[in-house]
Design a protein around this motif. Structure first.
Motif, short mmCIF file in Angstrom:
data_model
loop_
_atom_site.label_atom_id
_atom_site.label_comp_id
_atom_site.label_asym_id
_atom_site.label_seq_id
_atom_site.Cartn_x
_atom_site.Cartn_y
_atom_site.Cartn_z
N LEU A 60 -13.40 24.96 -49.75
CA LEU A 60 -12.37 26.00 -49.66
C LEU A 60 -11.02 25.31 -49.80
O LEU A 60 -10.69 24.43 -49.01
CB LEU A 60 -12.46 26.72 -48.31
CG LEU A 60 -11.48 27.87 -48.10
CD1 LEU A 60 -11.98 29.12 -48.83
CD2 LEU A 60 -11.35 28.18 -46.62
N SER A 61 -10.25 25.69 -50.80
CA SER A 61 -8.96 25.04 -50.99
C SER A 61 -7.93 25.60 -50.01
O SER A 61 -8.12 26.68 -49.43
CB SER A 61 -8.47 25.26 -52.43
OG SER A 61 -8.08 26.62 -52.61
N GLU B 125 -5.14 26.72 -50.92
CA GLU B 125 -4.68 27.94 -51.58
C GLU B 125 -5.61 29.12 -51.26
O GLU B 125 -5.14 30.23 -51.01
CB GLU B 125 -4.59 27.73 -53.09
CG GLU B 125 -3.56 26.71 -53.53
CD GLU B 125 -4.05 25.27 -53.51
OE1 GLU B 125 -3.25 24.38 -53.87
OE2 GLU B 125 -5.21 25.00 -53.14
N ASP B 126 -6.91 28.86 -51.25
CA ASP B 126 -7.88 29.89 -50.88
C ASP B 126 -7.66 30.35 -49.44
O ASP B 126 -7.77 31.54 -49.13
CB ASP B 126 -9.32 29.38 -51.02
CG ASP B 126 -9.72 29.09 -52.45
OD1 ASP B 126 -9.12 29.66 -53.39
OD2 ASP B 126 -10.66 28.28 -52.64
N GLU C 283 -4.58 32.58 -49.24
CA GLU C 283 -4.91 33.92 -49.74
C GLU C 283 -5.82 34.66 -48.76
O GLU C 283 -5.61 35.84 -48.47
CB GLU C 283 -5.60 33.80 -51.10
CG GLU C 283 -5.95 35.15 -51.70
CD GLU C 283 -6.63 35.01 -53.06
OE1 GLU C 283 -7.42 35.92 -53.39
OE2 GLU C 283 -6.38 34.02 -53.77
N GLY C 284 -6.82 33.97 -48.24
CA GLY C 284 -7.79 34.59 -47.34
C GLY C 284 -7.21 35.04 -46.02
O GLY C 284 -7.62 36.06 -45.46
#
Length: 119
Positions: A12-13, A15-16, A19-20
């Motif tokens: 999981l980045s 950035e992810d 967003e999440g």
């Protein structure tokens, strides 16, 4: 260009995670101690559960369980640089959380465009 998560093999980045947390699909946990969080703030929307308290506060059967934790969400853990968040990931995995990711340090969060809120 490689995402930091690819280099560190985390899945999981950052950035992810950013967003999440905005969509409610990722829970972000800051495992730094209270003094660090007071000094720098924390990722906007993150739960603050110091590493020393994570074993209790992430255990649904413990009286100090943090009700902000949800097993149906991905969990992203960070600290100052990534070491304590790796230990936090291991604690959560032992407690039965399956979708847990070490996203490094608060600096990685900021570099990826994540906001910081004062505490």
């Amino acid at each position: 260009m490689f995402k930091l998560s690819s280099i560190l093999n985390r899945g999981l980045s950052v950035e992810d995670a950013i967003e999440g947390i905005g969509t409610g699909t990722v829970t972000v946990i800051d495992v730094r101690d209270h003094a660090e969080v007071r000094s720098t703030g924390k990722a906007t929307g993150a739960l603050h559960i110091p590493l020393a308290r994570l074993q209790d506060m992430a255990n649904p059967s413990h009286p100090d369980f943090h009700d902000g934790l949800r097993t149906e969400r991905s969990i992203a853990v960070y600290c100052a640089s990534g070491g304590r968040s790796m230990a936090g990931k291991q604690i959560l995995r032992k407690l039965g959380y399956r979708d847990v990711h070490n996203i490094g340090g608060l600096g990685h969060w900021v570099k990826a465009g994540g906001k910081v809120e004062p505490v």
